[in-house]
Design a protein around this motif. Structure first.
Motif, PDB file in Angstrom:
ATOM      1  N   SER B 212       0.814  -1.222   0.000  1.00 43.36           N
ATOM      2  CA  SER B 212       0.000   0.000   0.000  1.00 43.36           C
ATOM      3  C   SER B 212       0.845   1.269   0.000  1.00 43.36           C
ATOM      4  O   SER B 212       0.339   2.358  -0.238  1.00 43.36           O
ATOM      5  CB  SER B 212      -0.937   0.016   1.223  1.00 43.36           C
ATOM      6  OG  SER B 212      -1.811  -1.091   1.161  1.00 43.36           O
ATOM      7  N   ARG B 213       2.124   1.126   0.287  1.00 42.60           N
ATOM      8  CA  ARG B 213       2.979   2.317   0.387  1.00 42.60           C
ATOM      9  C   ARG B 213       3.302   2.942  -0.957  1.00 42.60           C
ATOM     10  O   ARG B 213       3.326   4.150  -1.122  1.00 42.60           O
ATOM     11  CB  ARG B 213       4.314   1.953   1.069  1.00 42.60           C
ATOM     12  CG  ARG B 213       4.270   1.950   2.572  1.00 42.60           C
ATOM     13  CD  ARG B 213       5.647   2.176   3.171  1.00 42.60           C
ATOM     14  NE  ARG B 213       6.700   1.337   2.633  1.00 42.60           N
ATOM     15  CZ  ARG B 213       7.065   0.152   3.113  1.00 42.60           C
ATOM     16  NH1 ARG B 213       6.444  -0.353   4.149  1.00 42.60           N
ATOM     17  NH2 ARG B 213       8.040  -0.529   2.556  1.00 42.60           N
ATOM     18  N   ALA B 214       3.609   2.120  -1.938  1.00 44.85           N
ATOM     19  CA  ALA B 214       4.132   2.645  -3.203  1.00 44.85           C
ATOM     20  C   ALA B 214       3.044   3.325  -4.027  1.00 44.85           C
ATOM     21  O   ALA B 214       1.857   3.082  -3.848  1.00 44.85           O
ATOM     22  CB  ALA B 214       4.754   1.512  -4.006  1.00 44.85           C
ATOM     23  N   ALA B 215       3.486   4.196  -4.923  1.00 46.33           N
ATOM     24  CA  ALA B 215       2.558   4.901  -5.811  1.00 46.33           C
ATOM     25  C   ALA B 215       2.365   4.074  -7.075  1.00 46.33           C
ATOM     26  O   ALA B 215       2.895   4.383  -8.127  1.00 46.33           O
ATOM     27  CB  ALA B 215       3.121   6.282  -6.150  1.00 46.33           C
ATOM     28  N   TRP B 216       1.585   2.993  -6.979  1.00 42.89           N
ATOM     29  CA  TRP B 216       1.372   2.150  -8.144  1.00 42.89           C
ATOM     30  C   TRP B 216       0.520   2.844  -9.184  1.00 42.89           C
ATOM     31  O   TRP B 216      -0.364   3.626  -8.848  1.00 42.89           O
ATOM     32  CB  TRP B 216       0.643   0.851  -7.747  1.00 42.89           C
ATOM     33  CG  TRP B 216       1.260   0.051  -6.654  1.00 42.89           C
ATOM     34  CD1 TRP B 216       0.705  -0.222  -5.431  1.00 42.89           C
ATOM     35  CD2 TRP B 216       2.533  -0.611  -6.665  1.00 42.89           C
ATOM     36  NE1 TRP B 216       1.555  -1.000  -4.686  1.00 42.89           N
ATOM     37  CE2 TRP B 216       2.682  -1.262  -5.411  1.00 42.89           C
ATOM     38  CE3 TRP B 216       3.563  -0.713  -7.597  1.00 42.89           C
ATOM     39  CZ2 TRP B 216       3.816  -2.003  -5.077  1.00 42.89           C
ATOM     40  CZ3 TRP B 216       4.677  -1.437  -7.271  1.00 42.89           C
ATOM     41  CH2 TRP B 216       4.800  -2.073  -6.030  1.00 42.89           C
ATOM     42  N   THR B 217       0.760   2.483 -10.415  1.00 42.47           N
ATOM     43  CA  THR B 217      -0.153   2.919 -11.473  1.00 42.47           C
ATOM     44  C   THR B 217      -1.106   1.780 -11.786  1.00 42.47           C
ATOM     45  O   THR B 217      -0.922   0.629 -11.359  1.00 42.47           O
ATOM     46  CB  THR B 217       0.604   3.271 -12.762  1.00 42.47           C
ATOM     47  OG1 THR B 217       1.204   2.078 -13.273  1.00 42.47           O
ATOM     48  CG2 THR B 217       1.680   4.319 -12.502  1.00 42.47           C
ATOM     49  N   GLU B 218      -2.094   2.110 -12.585  1.00 39.44           N
ATOM     50  CA  GLU B 218      -3.047   1.101 -13.018  1.00 39.44           C
ATOM     51  C   GLU B 218      -2.299  -0.004 -13.781  1.00 39.44           C
ATOM     52  O   GLU B 218      -2.593  -1.190 -13.612  1.00 39.44           O
ATOM     53  CB  GLU B 218      -4.108   1.813 -13.892  1.00 39.44           C
ATOM     54  CG  GLU B 218      -5.210   0.946 -14.421  1.00 39.44           C
ATOM     55  CD  GLU B 218      -4.884   0.448 -15.813  1.00 39.44           C
ATOM     56  OE1 GLU B 218      -5.444  -0.591 -16.203  1.00 39.44           O
ATOM     57  OE2 GLU B 218      -4.041   1.092 -16.500  1.00 39.44           O
ATOM     58  N   ALA B 219      -1.286   0.393 -14.567  1.00 32.27           N
ATOM     59  CA  ALA B 219      -0.495  -0.598 -15.313  1.00 32.27           C
ATOM     60  C   ALA B 219       0.331  -1.469 -14.357  1.00 32.27           C
ATOM     61  O   ALA B 219       0.478  -2.674 -14.577  1.00 32.27           O
ATOM     62  CB  ALA B 219       0.423   0.105 -16.320  1.00 32.27           C
ATOM     63  N   ASP B 220       0.867  -0.841 -13.293  1.00 29.86           N
ATOM     64  CA  ASP B 220       1.619  -1.617 -12.297  1.00 29.86           C
ATOM     65  C   ASP B 220       0.725  -2.696 -11.694  1.00 29.86           C
ATOM     66  O   ASP B 220       1.158  -3.834 -11.479  1.00 29.86           O
ATOM     67  CB  ASP B 220       2.092  -0.716 -11.146  1.00 29.86           C
ATOM     68  CG  ASP B 220       3.140   0.303 -11.571  1.00 29.86           C
ATOM     69  OD1 ASP B 220       3.873   0.036 -12.543  1.00 29.86           O
ATOM     70  OD2 ASP B 220       3.209   1.358 -10.913  1.00 29.86           O
ATOM     71  N   ILE B 221      -0.517  -2.317 -11.368  1.00 33.89           N
ATOM     72  CA  ILE B 221      -1.435  -3.261 -10.723  1.00 33.89           C
ATOM     73  C   ILE B 221      -1.684  -4.456 -11.646  1.00 33.89           C
ATOM     74  O   ILE B 221      -1.666  -5.617 -11.219  1.00 33.89           O
ATOM     75  CB  ILE B 221      -2.770  -2.555 -10.362  1.00 33.89           C
ATOM     76  CG1 ILE B 221      -2.522  -1.463  -9.303  1.00 33.89           C
ATOM     77  CG2 ILE B 221      -3.801  -3.563  -9.880  1.00 33.89           C
ATOM     78  CD1 ILE B 221      -2.178  -1.968  -7.925  1.00 33.89           C
ATOM     79  N   ARG B 222      -1.852  -4.152 -12.946  1.00 31.63           N
ATOM     80  CA  ARG B 222      -2.040  -5.258 -13.894  1.00 31.63           C
ATOM     81  C   ARG B 222      -0.812  -6.171 -13.902  1.00 31.63           C
ATOM     82  O   ARG B 222      -0.925  -7.390 -13.906  1.00 31.63           O
ATOM     83  CB  ARG B 222      -2.330  -4.729 -15.304  1.00 31.63           C
ATOM     84  CG  ARG B 222      -3.828  -4.456 -15.507  1.00 31.63           C
ATOM     85  CD  ARG B 222      -4.133  -4.066 -16.951  1.00 31.63           C
ATOM     86  NE  ARG B 222      -3.810  -2.670 -17.208  1.00 31.63           N
ATOM     87  CZ  ARG B 222      -3.004  -2.236 -18.156  1.00 31.63           C
ATOM     88  NH1 ARG B 222      -2.422  -3.093 -18.977  1.00 31.63           N
ATOM     89  NH2 ARG B 222      -2.781  -0.941 -18.300  1.00 31.63           N
ATOM     90  N   THR B 223       0.386  -5.546 -13.897  1.00 33.76           N
ATOM     91  CA  THR B 223       1.618  -6.350 -13.870  1.00 33.76           C
ATOM     92  C   THR B 223       1.685  -7.196 -12.604  1.00 33.76           C
ATOM     93  O   THR B 223       2.080  -8.369 -12.644  1.00 33.76           O
ATOM     94  CB  THR B 223       2.846  -5.422 -13.953  1.00 33.76           C
ATOM     95  OG1 THR B 223       2.751  -4.630 -15.132  1.00 33.76           O
ATOM     96  CG2 THR B 223       4.144  -6.233 -13.976  1.00 33.76           C
TER      97      THR B 223
END
Lengths: 245, 245
Positions: B212-223
């Protein structure tokens, strides 16, 4: 400061000088093209040779950055990477905050021709990009080190933007300025400067305004009295009108 | 930018490049040691050769500055002169204000070895001094031009200090992150990650916190979904526990 695959020894030396100019001394070098040590780097570093002697030299970015907790990568080009992009100023402020709390921070600088590769960039937490003319933005590795070093120094520097240097003197008080201008106006009257008489008020205002604008010092005022005296004593001014303080 | 008695052609070329990097093109040169034109300057300037072709070359500072209304002089040393001393940043802000109201502004840069002479400094309205390591403050003429050019560019630049580059994606919403973390926790439970059972709450919190800490992107979440799927499908995980979306 971590120079990645630098090509010219001169640039390594210039980078070391630039670092020392701004109080940085931990130089790391990754896979220098012409081997290490490099006599051309030594020649260019002159007073900063110590940084070269103490430089950490490694074969890969991974080895050269293994002990760091925050890694920045400099690049002129915006790339297809999801990354925070800092200006040099913001990056060095961030670096100083992190170092203050005990972190070890490194900055990658790419080789002369092509800059850092994507493989180097993805390993960094953030990008540093120097704002520059988009039509002519390429900086060499030593120049880039210079700009980052400069911002590093400024991030802890409190030099006022503008200061008036006054060696052995002080600013004149308005009364001193007014007395000098009154004296000058008297001298000028003696020397028939205010002519025709009808224009005297506006000519006098003009002289007062001219000498009241500048930020004279007490020493300047003394010099101005001397100038008036010297001019008044000129042979051309006639023997009668001499003014001595 | 007015280079005064520059010695090395390479530095004249490097100064021209630095100027173009930061959108400056009016170069003036006073009494270059090796004459003019200088092939070494041309070689070093590469893409900025036009500035050399168009440079005003004069024999004295007076001739090279006759048409300017505001003249700054760069020097590293504080001298016994009553003068305003600007930082590069404040100097370039001042220069931009004056140019905006129609003034012509010049900056003198001294020769490599000794810098500007007092005779050059006294003719200027103000001094520019680069804050630097007092024990190692000498910058060469091209580096000094680079730093002033950089501050010139920044004085009209509005690049945000930190920006997040997000090519073809957007930051993930917290709900998307929470759904992924929930999915991950389920998968981990299936794979007997939470053991011993008594520690499950704190282990689960740990996993949630970590992702939950990192600034994920929508693309990161898919990865990340793909990574969980791939790992779940590993032969080592056994054939029964496969997770497919």
């Amino acid at each position: 400061m971590i120079l990645v695959r630098p090509q010219m020894g001169e640039n390594i030396g210039a980078a070391a000088r630039a670092m020392l100019n701004f109080g940085l001394d931990a130089l790391r070098i990754v896979a220098p093209r012409d081997g290490w040590p490099n006599p051309k780097a030594v020649a260019m570093a002159s007073g900063a040779g110590r940084l070269l002697d103490q430089a950490m030299v490694r074969g890969s970015v991974a080895e050269a950055t293994a002990d760091l907790s925050f890694l920045l990568a400099t690049t002129a080009r915006a790339r297809d990477l999801t990354k925070p992009v800092f200006t040099p100023r913001a990056a060095m402020a961030e670096a100083r905050r992190r170092i203050a709390r005990g972190e070890k921070v490194g900055i990658l600088f790419g080789p002369e021709r092509a800059g850092l590769e994507n493989a180097d960039l993805v390993a960094a937490q953030a990008i540093v990009s120097v704002p520059a003319n988009p039509d002519f933005s390429s900086l060499n590795i030593a120049q880039c080190v210079l700009l980052l070093g400069y911002e590093w120094w400024l991030s802890a520097d409190d030099t006022p933007g503008e200061a008036l240097v006054l060696p052995d003197t002080r600013l004149a008080e308005r009364g001193e300025v007014a007395r000098f201008v009154g004296h000058l106006v008297d001298r000028l009257a003696t020397h028939h400067f205010f002519w025709p008489e009808g224009k005297r008020p506006s000519m006098e205002e003009n002289v007062v305004n001219l000498f009241s604008r500048a930020a004279w010092t007490e020493a300047d005022i003394r010099t101005l009295y001397g100038i008036v005296r010297a001019l008044s004593e000129r042979p051309a001014a006639g023997g009668a009108g001499e003014a001595r303080e």
